[in-house]
Design an enzyme around this catalytic site. Sequence first.
Site, PDB file in Angstrom:
ATOM      1  N   GLU A  43     -49.220  53.665  -6.589  1.00 18.12           N
ATOM      2  CA  GLU A  43     -48.223  52.940  -5.799  1.00 18.12           C
ATOM      3  C   GLU A  43     -48.646  51.488  -5.581  1.00 18.12           C
ATOM      4  O   GLU A  43     -47.800  50.586  -5.566  1.00 18.12           O
ATOM      5  CB  GLU A  43     -47.967  53.612  -4.454  1.00 18.12           C
ATOM      6  N   THR A  44     -49.925  51.250  -5.473  1.00 14.58           N
ATOM      7  CA  THR A  44     -50.416  49.879  -5.336  1.00 14.58           C
ATOM      8  C   THR A  44     -50.083  49.070  -6.581  1.00 14.58           C
ATOM      9  O   THR A  44     -49.575  47.944  -6.491  1.00 14.58           O
ATOM     10  CB  THR A  44     -51.935  49.875  -5.077  1.00 14.58           C
TER      11      THR A  44
END
Length: 120
Positions: A43-44
């Site tokens: 997700e980063t």
Amino acid sequence: MQALQMNVKQTSKELAEVDMPITNNVKQPMGFLHGGASVALAETAASIGGMQHIDEKTQAVVGMEINCNHLKSKKDGVLTAIATPIHIGKTSMVWNIEMKDENNQLIAISRCTLAIINRI
């Protein structure tokens, strides 16, 4: 990012690459890489890629949905997330993320949907 020692390697509108060392901070009780750490890395990377498509003064990207398939286990080394866009829309984006180890072996794959929101 800092707590998990994530490091941004490169960013563009077509690619975001972020790596993370596999330390005790990202292992589950059996000593293997924790699936949640892989998801956080995915997700980063997607979010950093998504930021390349917005006006950061007036907009932000936030995660709406993420899935992850863990294909291989790891006890050490470095995990690198390579995020590429599948869809860039006006209100949402979809990113594909492949996570590979230092030997270029595919460890996990993920798909992340980001919402594009206005900053208040």
